[in-house]
Design an enzyme around this catalytic site. Structure first.
Site, PDB file in Angstrom:
ATOM      1  N   ARG A  93       0.909  -0.977   0.015  1.00  0.00           N
ATOM      2  CA  ARG A  93       0.057  -0.108   0.064  1.00  0.00           C
ATOM      3  C   ARG A  93       0.877   1.267  -0.241  1.00  0.00           C
ATOM      4  O   ARG A  93       1.767   1.291   0.627  1.00  0.00           O
ATOM      5  CB  ARG A  93      -0.819  -0.056   1.305  1.00  0.00           C
ATOM      6  CG  ARG A  93      -2.045   1.131   1.501  1.00  0.00           C
ATOM      7  CD  ARG A  93      -3.139   0.679   2.343  1.00  0.00           C
ATOM      8  NE  ARG A  93      -2.812   1.079   3.673  1.00  0.00           N
ATOM      9  CZ  ARG A  93      -3.711   1.787   4.463  1.00  0.00           C
ATOM     10  NH1 ARG A  93      -5.128   1.803   4.014  1.00  0.00           N
ATOM     11  NH2 ARG A  93      -3.460   2.165   5.431  1.00  0.00           N
ATOM     12  N   THR A  97      -0.932   7.463  -1.021  1.00  0.00           N
ATOM     13  CA  THR A  97      -2.164   7.298  -2.017  1.00  0.00           C
ATOM     14  C   THR A  97      -3.017   6.340  -1.289  1.00  0.00           C
ATOM     15  O   THR A  97      -4.368   6.322  -1.795  1.00  0.00           O
ATOM     16  CB  THR A  97      -1.678   7.172  -3.363  1.00  0.00           C
ATOM     17  OG1 THR A  97      -1.218   5.788  -3.456  1.00  0.00           O
ATOM     18  CG2 THR A  97      -0.984   8.356  -4.079  1.00  0.00           C
ATOM     19  N   ASP A 190      -2.555  -1.446  12.529  1.00  0.00           N
ATOM     20  CA  ASP A 190      -2.035  -2.089  11.435  1.00  0.00           C
ATOM     21  C   ASP A 190      -1.982  -3.792  11.775  1.00  0.00           C
ATOM     22  O   ASP A 190      -1.092  -4.100  12.579  1.00  0.00           O
ATOM     23  CB  ASP A 190      -0.554  -1.637  11.055  1.00  0.00           C
ATOM     24  CG  ASP A 190       0.005  -1.965   9.881  1.00  0.00           C
ATOM     25  OD1 ASP A 190       0.274  -3.321   9.794  1.00  0.00           O
ATOM     26  OD2 ASP A 190       0.224  -1.183   9.322  1.00  0.00           O
ATOM     27  N   ASP A 193       1.710  -5.154  11.056  1.00  0.00           N
ATOM     28  CA  ASP A 193       2.532  -4.837  12.217  1.00  0.00           C
ATOM     29  C   ASP A 193       2.373  -5.493  13.748  1.00  0.00           C
ATOM     30  O   ASP A 193       3.245  -5.949  14.459  1.00  0.00           O
ATOM     31  CB  ASP A 193       2.575  -3.274  12.358  1.00  0.00           C
ATOM     32  CG  ASP A 193       3.304  -2.778  11.379  1.00  0.00           C
ATOM     33  OD1 ASP A 193       4.413  -3.275  10.740  1.00  0.00           O
ATOM     34  OD2 ASP A 193       3.408  -1.314  11.422  1.00  0.00           O
TER      35      ASP A 193
HETATM   36  N1  URA Z   1      -4.519  -2.275   6.807  1.00  0.00           N
HETATM   37  C1  URA Z   1      -4.350  -2.454   8.194  1.00  0.00           C
HETATM   38  O1  URA Z   1      -3.748  -3.303   8.859  1.00  0.00           O
HETATM   39  N2  URA Z   1      -5.490  -1.793   8.934  1.00  0.00           N
HETATM   40  C2  URA Z   1      -6.134  -0.896   8.446  1.00  0.00           C
HETATM   41  O2  URA Z   1      -6.743  -0.360   9.357  1.00  0.00           O
HETATM   42  C3  URA Z   1      -6.337  -0.865   6.966  1.00  0.00           C
HETATM   43  C4  URA Z   1      -5.312  -1.315   6.099  1.00  0.00           C
END
Ligand code: URA
Length: 199
Positions: A93, A97, A190, A193
């Site tokens: 990602r 953007t 996330d 993570d």
């Molecule tokens: N990816 C993630 O890990 N968390 C989100 O909230 C959006 C995308």
């Protein structure tokens, strides 16, 4: 149980150990829910007592985890589909953007009839839509593509439901919105993570 596990995943005080355990338990539940959507083949069975009819899983399923978070769902699926081929799609990602960029693709030469895309977080729906487009280019019909995730934003769900049938999408929960960084609200932060302990 699904709500209990999602609550553990959402809690910011959940440790890595607890997060991984809840993620893998929830992945097992979502795996069964996903596989319940598949048409089964009838088989005749002789029990020690008598004859009956049963069902068999179709074996022609490709598992498609999207790197990196999709790997967290893979082992639950491999527990049941022990010989299933795995096609890996690496999408990153762009943090500015929030658009998906392909950096790795490794699909088997002989493609099974069905594919299940694995990605815990369906935020904007960009990565899932990208993965669906890749599979469509390989010849998959939309009705043979499935998606399994943990948390979706309504926006991401709506985007994906335009690409594959809504009934083919299995999720732990749908949250109302995204924030300005395109994170799901309330979400769980996330996923990658927290699962891989790279915070
Ligand atoms: N990816 C993630 O890990 N968390 C989100 O909230 C959006 C995308």
């Amino acid at each position: 149980m699904r709500e209990v596990l999602i609550s553990i995943l959402r809690d910011k005080n959940t440790t890595t150990f607890e997060f991984r355990r809840a993620a893998s338990q929830l992945a097992g539940i979502l795996c069964v829910e996903t596989l319940d959507l598949f048409p089964k083949e009838g088989v005749s069975i002789q029990t020690p007592i008598g004859k009956t009819e049963g069902v068999e899983m179709p074996i022609d399923i490709l598992l498609v985890p999207i790197l990196r978070s999709g790997m967290a769902l893979l082992s639950a699926f491999l527990e049941i589909l022990q010989s299933a081929p795995v096609g890996i799609i690496g999408l990153k990602r762009d943090e500015k953007t929030a658009k998906a960029k392909l950096y790795y693709k490794n699909l088997p030469k002989d493609l099974p009839k069905y594919a299940i895309i694995l990605d815990p977080m369906l935020a904007t729906g960009g990565s899932a839509a990208f993965a669906v487009d890749i599979l469509k280019k390989e010849g998959y019909k939309p009705e043979n593509i499935f998606f399994t995730g943990v948390v979706a934003a309504q926006e991401g769900f709506d985007k994906l439901a335009k690409k594959i049938p809504e009934e083919n999408i299995t999720l732990g929960v749908i949250d109302p919105k995204l924030n300005d960084k395109k994170y799901i609200v309330p979400g769980l932060g996330d996923f990658g993570d927290r699962y891989f302990n790279t915070i």
